[in-house]
Structures are given as C-alpha cells and as structure tokens.
Design an enzyme around this catalytic site. Structure first.
Site, PDB file in Angstrom:
ATOM      1  N   LYS A  53       0.691  -1.159  -0.084  1.00  0.00           N
ATOM      2  CA  LYS A  53      -0.061  -0.062   0.046  1.00  0.00           C
ATOM      3  C   LYS A  53       0.677   1.298  -0.024  1.00  0.00           C
ATOM      4  O   LYS A  53       1.926   1.431   0.748  1.00  0.00           O
ATOM      5  CB  LYS A  53      -1.005   0.005   1.126  1.00  0.00           C
ATOM      6  CG  LYS A  53      -2.007   1.015   1.374  1.00  0.00           C
ATOM      7  CD  LYS A  53      -2.951   0.669   0.130  1.00  0.00           C
ATOM      8  CE  LYS A  53      -4.179   0.249   0.870  1.00  0.00           C
ATOM      9  NZ  LYS A  53      -5.251  -0.272  -0.159  1.00  0.00           N
ATOM     10  N   THR A  98      -3.639  -5.360   0.644  1.00  0.00           N
ATOM     11  CA  THR A  98      -2.818  -4.130   0.759  1.00  0.00           C
ATOM     12  C   THR A  98      -3.744  -3.171   1.975  1.00  0.00           C
ATOM     13  O   THR A  98      -3.231  -2.410   2.603  1.00  0.00           O
ATOM     14  CB  THR A  98      -2.876  -3.190  -0.416  1.00  0.00           C
ATOM     15  OG1 THR A  98      -4.227  -3.008  -0.932  1.00  0.00           O
ATOM     16  CG2 THR A  98      -2.237  -4.210  -1.410  1.00  0.00           C
ATOM     17  N   ASP A  99      -5.053  -3.604   1.845  1.00  0.00           N
ATOM     18  CA  ASP A  99      -5.866  -2.887   2.871  1.00  0.00           C
ATOM     19  C   ASP A  99      -5.367  -3.361   4.371  1.00  0.00           C
ATOM     20  O   ASP A  99      -5.353  -2.420   5.313  1.00  0.00           O
ATOM     21  CB  ASP A  99      -7.497  -2.930   2.825  1.00  0.00           C
ATOM     22  CG  ASP A  99      -8.384  -2.333   3.638  1.00  0.00           C
ATOM     23  OD1 ASP A  99      -8.328  -0.991   3.356  1.00  0.00           O
ATOM     24  OD2 ASP A  99      -8.937  -2.832   4.562  1.00  0.00           O
ATOM     25  N   PHE A 200      33.743  29.072 -11.009  1.00  0.00           N
ATOM     26  CA  PHE A 200      34.213  28.001 -11.664  1.00  0.00           C
ATOM     27  C   PHE A 200      34.942  28.242 -12.761  1.00  0.00           C
ATOM     28  O   PHE A 200      34.508  29.036 -13.845  1.00  0.00           O
ATOM     29  CB  PHE A 200      32.771  27.387 -12.201  1.00  0.00           C
ATOM     30  CG  PHE A 200      32.907  25.992 -13.002  1.00  0.00           C
ATOM     31  CD1 PHE A 200      32.984  24.888 -12.359  1.00  0.00           C
ATOM     32  CD2 PHE A 200      32.465  26.133 -14.199  1.00  0.00           C
ATOM     33  CE1 PHE A 200      33.419  23.695 -12.940  1.00  0.00           C
ATOM     34  CE2 PHE A 200      32.502  24.985 -15.012  1.00  0.00           C
ATOM     35  CZ  PHE A 200      33.076  23.655 -14.414  1.00  0.00           C
ATOM     36  N   ARG A 217      30.298  33.936  -9.016  1.00  0.00           N
ATOM     37  CA  ARG A 217      29.006  33.410  -9.624  1.00  0.00           C
ATOM     38  C   ARG A 217      27.907  33.140  -8.486  1.00  0.00           C
ATOM     39  O   ARG A 217      28.321  33.148  -7.348  1.00  0.00           O
ATOM     40  CB  ARG A 217      29.076  32.343 -10.544  1.00  0.00           C
ATOM     41  CG  ARG A 217      29.550  31.000  -9.696  1.00  0.00           C
ATOM     42  CD  ARG A 217      29.564  29.762 -10.981  1.00  0.00           C
ATOM     43  NE  ARG A 217      29.670  28.759  -9.849  1.00  0.00           N
ATOM     44  CZ  ARG A 217      29.912  27.394 -10.498  1.00  0.00           C
ATOM     45  NH1 ARG A 217      29.445  27.197 -11.612  1.00  0.00           N
ATOM     46  NH2 ARG A 217      30.124  26.422  -9.614  1.00  0.00           N
ATOM     47  N   VAL A 265      30.678  22.904  -7.768  1.00  0.00           N
ATOM     48  CA  VAL A 265      29.595  22.171  -6.911  1.00  0.00           C
ATOM     49  C   VAL A 265      30.324  20.726  -6.414  1.00  0.00           C
ATOM     50  O   VAL A 265      30.095  20.402  -5.438  1.00  0.00           O
ATOM     51  CB  VAL A 265      28.423  21.820  -7.995  1.00  0.00           C
ATOM     52  CG1 VAL A 265      27.354  21.059  -7.170  1.00  0.00           C
ATOM     53  CG2 VAL A 265      27.991  23.422  -8.216  1.00  0.00           C
ATOM     54  N   GLN A 266      31.042  20.230  -7.591  1.00  0.00           N
ATOM     55  CA  GLN A 266      31.335  18.781  -7.127  1.00  0.00           C
ATOM     56  C   GLN A 266      32.368  19.066  -5.598  1.00  0.00           C
ATOM     57  O   GLN A 266      32.390  17.939  -5.076  1.00  0.00           O
ATOM     58  CB  GLN A 266      32.883  18.269  -8.258  1.00  0.00           C
ATOM     59  CG  GLN A 266      32.050  17.796  -9.436  1.00  0.00           C
ATOM     60  CD  GLN A 266      31.595  18.944 -10.450  1.00  0.00           C
ATOM     61  OE1 GLN A 266      31.601  19.946  -9.988  1.00  0.00           O
ATOM     62  NE2 GLN A 266      31.540  18.684 -11.924  1.00  0.00           N
ATOM     63  N   ASN A 292      22.628  21.847 -10.500  1.00  0.00           N
ATOM     64  CA  ASN A 292      23.309  23.247 -10.418  1.00  0.00           C
ATOM     65  C   ASN A 292      22.246  24.239 -11.160  1.00  0.00           C
ATOM     66  O   ASN A 292      21.867  24.216 -12.523  1.00  0.00           O
ATOM     67  CB  ASN A 292      24.512  23.447 -11.369  1.00  0.00           C
ATOM     68  CG  ASN A 292      25.269  24.612 -11.205  1.00  0.00           C
ATOM     69  OD1 ASN A 292      24.894  25.578 -10.522  1.00  0.00           O
ATOM     70  ND2 ASN A 292      26.617  24.731 -11.994  1.00  0.00           N
ATOM     71  N   HIS A 294      21.334  27.090 -12.554  1.00  0.00           N
ATOM     72  CA  HIS A 294      21.913  28.300 -13.013  1.00  0.00           C
ATOM     73  C   HIS A 294      21.217  29.679 -12.955  1.00  0.00           C
ATOM     74  O   HIS A 294      20.088  29.699 -13.034  1.00  0.00           O
ATOM     75  CB  HIS A 294      22.281  28.082 -14.622  1.00  0.00           C
ATOM     76  CG  HIS A 294      22.989  26.764 -14.784  1.00  0.00           C
ATOM     77  ND1 HIS A 294      24.371  26.499 -14.312  1.00  0.00           N
ATOM     78  CD2 HIS A 294      22.696  25.524 -15.503  1.00  0.00           C
ATOM     79  CE1 HIS A 294      24.617  25.364 -14.770  1.00  0.00           C
ATOM     80  NE2 HIS A 294      23.644  24.496 -15.569  1.00  0.00           N
TER      81      HIS A 294
HETATM   82  O1  LIG Z   1      30.355  23.571 -10.313  1.00  0.00           O
HETATM   83  C1  LIG Z   1      30.040  23.479 -11.744  1.00  0.00           C
HETATM   84  N1  LIG Z   1      30.695  22.156 -12.025  1.00  0.00           N
HETATM   85  C2  LIG Z   1      30.411  21.773 -13.402  1.00  0.00           C
HETATM   86  O2  LIG Z   1      30.783  20.505 -13.720  1.00  0.00           O
HETATM   87  C3  LIG Z   1      29.924  22.777 -14.076  1.00  0.00           C
HETATM   88  N2  LIG Z   1      29.784  22.748 -15.597  1.00  0.00           N
HETATM   89  C4  LIG Z   1      29.101  23.842 -15.896  1.00  0.00           C
HETATM   90  O3  LIG Z   1      28.695  24.180 -16.931  1.00  0.00           O
HETATM   91  N3  LIG Z   1      28.951  24.841 -14.596  1.00  0.00           N
HETATM   92  C5  LIG Z   1      29.564  23.901 -13.848  1.00  0.00           C
HETATM   93  N4  LIG Z   1      29.660  24.048 -12.509  1.00  0.00           N
END
Ligand SMILES: O=c1[nH]c(=O)c2[nH]c(=O)[nH]c2[nH]1
EC number: 1.7.3.3
Length: 340
Positions: A53, A98-99, A200, A217, A265-266, A292, A294
């Site tokens: 459920k 399921t009930d 970046f 950014r 970001v990675q 990300n 944008h």
């Molecule tokens: O932090 C980022 N990682 C990426 O891999 C990436 N690729 C991108 O176009 N912008 C960013 N920014």
C-alpha cells in the site's frame, strides 16, 4: 526507490519466529492438467515482484499533559511473499491484503507510538516478518511532513505547529527474513542560494567550450542526500538528520560574515559528504545530488548607457530552469569497501 536491494547488513535481527498458524503453506499447486496457463510456465521466472500500500497518511499526536508532539507521515509498505501462487494461479490465500497492510500501519502507531521514521519503519518490518511466515521481505518507505513547533512571543508553543517545507525528511527500511534490516535516512528539497563565494574556472578547454571562467557567480542548488546506517543501536535518528542538514549548511554557506569559498559544486558536495562521515560514525555511506540551478547574468551591454542609471551588469540575473547541471557522488568508508 530501491526495491528489494541488497547491500550491507546491520548487526542484530529481531525475533522473526512467526506464530504457529502464520502463513498458509509453500509450494506451487499444480493447475488442472491440460490448462493452457500451465503450459510453458517453466520457461519463465519472476524478476522483481511484490505488492503493498502506498501513501498511507498518518498523523500521530502524543499528548504529554499540555505539551503535544506531532509527527505526520506518508508510509508505503511493500511485501514480497515466498509463494507466487497469487500471480501464477489466481490463488489469494497468502495475500495479506494491501488494506490489511494499511490497517497495520495505524494499529502499530496506536500501540507503540512513533518516535522517528527510521524506528517506525523497523517496527513495521519486524511486525510483518514475525506475523506471517510466508513473508520473505518487507520494505517500508516513510516521508515526513515538515511540521515545526510554532514560536509565539519568543516561546515554543505547546500545541500549535508551523508547516516548514524547506527540507523533506524520508527514510527507507527493508528487511529480509533472518537478516538484519537495511536503514536508509534521507533529506530532499533543500533549496539554497548564495550570491558570492562561488567560482568555476580553469575547466577543460577545447573547441566545444563556450563558457567563460567565472570567479564570482551565483550558486544555487536543491540538495538531496541519502545515507545508510551501519547500526541501529543507540542511534538518535533525529539528531543524525539535523547533523547532516547542518553539514550541508556549513559547507555550502560557511560562517555568516565571510561565507565559504566553493571552486565547484563537485568540491562542495564532496566536502559535505566527508564532514557527515567524519561526524556520524553510525553511517557507512552517504550519497548526494546537487543540481546546479543556473542564474545567468543578463547582458546589458546592448542598452545605451543613458537608459541604465547604474552600469553594473551583475545585478540582474536570469534564472534558468532547464537545462540544469547535475552533480552527484556517493562516499563510502574505505574499510567497508575493502571488506566486501
Ligand atoms: O560547479 C560546476 N561544475 C560543473 O561541472 C559545471 N559545468 C558547468 O557548465 N558549470 C559547472 N559548475
């Protein structure tokens, strides 16, 4: 959603000896000889199967005198039976409707109360395995509604709550018969944005690249994180959830005055996961996703200077929904990998 997955196990199983009258038998009853459905049956086998459920909605109120505590959930229960005669033969004898599964969620909440999603998931798993000998595996998904105690006159209210959907908590608990449960905690929908301390630059250069280096950014993302517990013993599941949320804030935002620099970001994602594993010994791995989101500078260069009072072109941004980058990684403790 993971169904009937199988990774690391937690030590300590519940007593799973069913009542003597639990379940009603194993084995494939043979349909009438010559039945068309029976022909060619042995050419096939089941892959994934199960039933349950979904979205059992439940508000639990604990009244401790004037102080009331609430937890609201949507719960999915899924069972995998050892027999397949329901699918194969249209024989429903083994089906725990399921009930009935829905009723079980309510009855267990009433009988035992609800402390955390993880503990309620564990209770539901052990209940189904204990009660029904023909249940082979249970999976429970729980999503919590984000109620917070309301603040009134700077004081926490006894019985009024505020819906604060800035991060959704969820958990998945699954357990196979005679095995330890797998407990996954999770957080999703945590949307954050910062206006500086993100860059970046210096990424791969070739003829396909058009994006310029950006030293300053906007960084915005909607965080999803899931983590697996290596034990349930002595774990404060609420505290783990808050600690992981705070790791995300620490590595994304940093101190209020100066912030914290992100080269990508990675890197921010990795540092967050590492901090969570460093801080919480009871989790064996953590997986995160950070899309990300944008925000692109609007190009003001084509407007005549006379029309723009302020020529600084980084004040207006265009939020771009799609496409969005997607960055994700799972980080595991190394000693666990080498033991596999
Ligand atoms: O932090 C980022 N990682 C990426 O891999 C990436 N690729 C991108 O176009 N912008 C960013 N920014």
């Amino acid at each position: 959603m993971r169904r009937w997955g199988n990774t690391n196990r937690i030590n300590g199983t519940h007593n799973q000896q069913p009542p003597t009258n639990g379940g009603n038998g194993k084995g494939k009853p043979k349909p009438a000889a010559g039945s068309l459905d029976y022909e060619n049956r042995d050419n096939y086998e089941f892959g994934k199967y199960g039933y349950g459920k979904n979205h059992v909605k439940l508000l639990h109120v604990f009244r401790d005198g004037p102080l009331h505590t609430i937890r609201e959930f949507e719960v999915d229960t899924h069972l995998k039976l050892s027999t397949q005669k329901d699918y194969l033969d249209g024989n429903n004898k083994d089906i725990i409707a399921t009930d009935t599964q829905k009723n079980t969620v309510y009855v267990l909440a009433k009988k035992h109360g609800i402390k955390t999603p993880e503990e309620f998931g564990l209770l539901i798993c052990s209940h189904f395995l204990y009660m029904y000998r023909h249940v082979e595996e249970v999976e429970v998904n729980l999503e919590e509604y984000p109620w917070e105690r309301l603040q009134a006159d700077g004081q926490e209210h006894n019985h009024a709550f505020l819906f604060s959907p800035n991060a959704i908590r969820f958990a998945t608990v699954s357990q196979k018969r005679n095995e330890s449960p797998i407990i996954i905690g999770g957080l999703k929908g945590l949307r954050v944005l910062k206006t500086t301390q993100s860059a970046f630059t210096d990424f791969y250069q070739d003829g396909y690249r058009t994006l310029s280096d950006d030293n300053d950014r906007i960084f915005s993302t909607v965080v999803t994180a899931t983590w697996e517990f290596s034990t349930a013993n002595g774990v404060d599941f609420d505290d783990v959830w808050i600690t992981i949320k705070n790791c995300i804030f620490d590595k994304f935002a940093g101190p209020p005055d100066k912030g914290i620099f992100s080269p990508s970001v990675q890197n921010t994602l990795y540092l967050t996961e590492k901090m969570a594993l460093d801080k919480i010994p009871q989790i064996s791995r953590i997986e995160m996703q950070m899309p990300n989101k944008h925000y692109l500078s609007v190009d003001m260069s084509k407007f005549p200077p006379s029309i723009l009072e302020n020529n600084e072109n980084k004040e207006v941004y265009h939020p771009v929904d799609k496409p969005s980058g997607i960055i994700y990684a799972e980080l595991l403790r190394k000693n666990l990998i080498s033991k596999l």
